[in-house]
Write an enzyme that holds these catalytic residues in place. Structure first.
Site, mmCIF file in Angstrom:
data_model
loop_
_atom_site.group_PDB
_atom_site.id
_atom_site.type_symbol
_atom_site.label_atom_id
_atom_site.label_comp_id
_atom_site.label_asym_id
_atom_site.label_seq_id
_atom_site.Cartn_x
_atom_site.Cartn_y
_atom_site.Cartn_z
ATOM 1 C CG ASP A 118 2.122 28.180 35.324
ATOM 2 O OD1 ASP A 118 2.291 26.983 34.982
ATOM 3 O OD2 ASP A 118 1.109 28.801 35.052
ATOM 4 C CG ASP A 159 0.100 26.889 32.070
ATOM 5 O OD1 ASP A 159 0.756 25.917 32.925
ATOM 6 O OD2 ASP A 159 -0.660 27.506 31.940
ATOM 7 N N GLY A 160 0.636 23.679 31.550
ATOM 8 C CA GLY A 160 -0.126 22.460 31.372
ATOM 9 C C GLY A 160 -1.561 22.669 32.198
ATOM 10 C CD GLU A 220 2.332 23.412 34.494
ATOM 11 O OE1 GLU A 220 3.114 23.857 33.671
ATOM 12 O OE2 GLU A 220 1.577 24.015 35.184
ATOM 13 C CG HIS A 233 -3.811 31.009 36.492
ATOM 14 N ND1 HIS A 233 -4.264 30.698 35.153
ATOM 15 C CD2 HIS A 233 -3.008 30.134 36.854
ATOM 16 C CE1 HIS A 233 -4.093 29.280 35.031
ATOM 17 N NE2 HIS A 233 -3.574 28.888 36.246
#
Length: 146
Positions: A69, A9-10, A47, A124
């Site tokens: 994501d 994730d970023g 990301e 999230h």
């Protein structure tokens, strides 16, 4: 080939702004968490950076399930964008230079070395590992803003 699972994730504080990335690598009973920071970046760069950094830690060719994501990252491979950009001289369908070429090229090279299955997860949400990566990315930003 070893079977490895990587979550990435970023995050950015502003877009552009200070950025962070996080990754969790799992192999059998082994687990490694990594993160990094960039003083000025974008969400998309972070990301991609998370995936590059996670995959770069693998010392030999592996089968990798990579979870993110980021539709930008996952679609780049599952929808053939990267292959088309490479074939077309790194210009997009609008004939503009592809953004983040350095990271996409690094990912393309890594994807030729490893056998990667790209998985999109909801951001999230209730995915524990994705949430952990988000925490690591945000923590990297926070630690550098003090």
């Amino acid at each position: 080939m070893k079977q490895v699972t990587i979550y990435t994730d970023g995050a950015c504080s502003g877009n552009p702004g200070p950025g962070g990335w996080g990754a969790v690598l799992m192999f059998g009973p082994h687990r490694k968490e990594i993160s990094g920071y960039a003083p000025m970046s974008t969400n998309q760069k972070m990301e991609l950076s998370a995936a590059v950094e996670g995959l770069s830690l693998l010392k030999e060719p592996c089968r990798v399930d990579l979870y993110s994501d980021s539709a930008y990252l996952i679609n780049g491979f599952t929808k053939g964008w990267v292959a088309n950009w490479s074939k077309n001289g790194w210009v997009n369908s609008k004939k503009n230079p592809v953004e983040n070429q350095d990271l996409w090229k690094a990912l393309l090279k890594l994807s030729q070395y490893h056998d990667i299955i790209w998985h999109k997860v909801a951001g999230h949400a209730d995915n524990v590992e994705n949430n952990r990566c988000d925490f690591l990315a945000r923590l990297a930003i926070k630690e550098h803003q003090n």
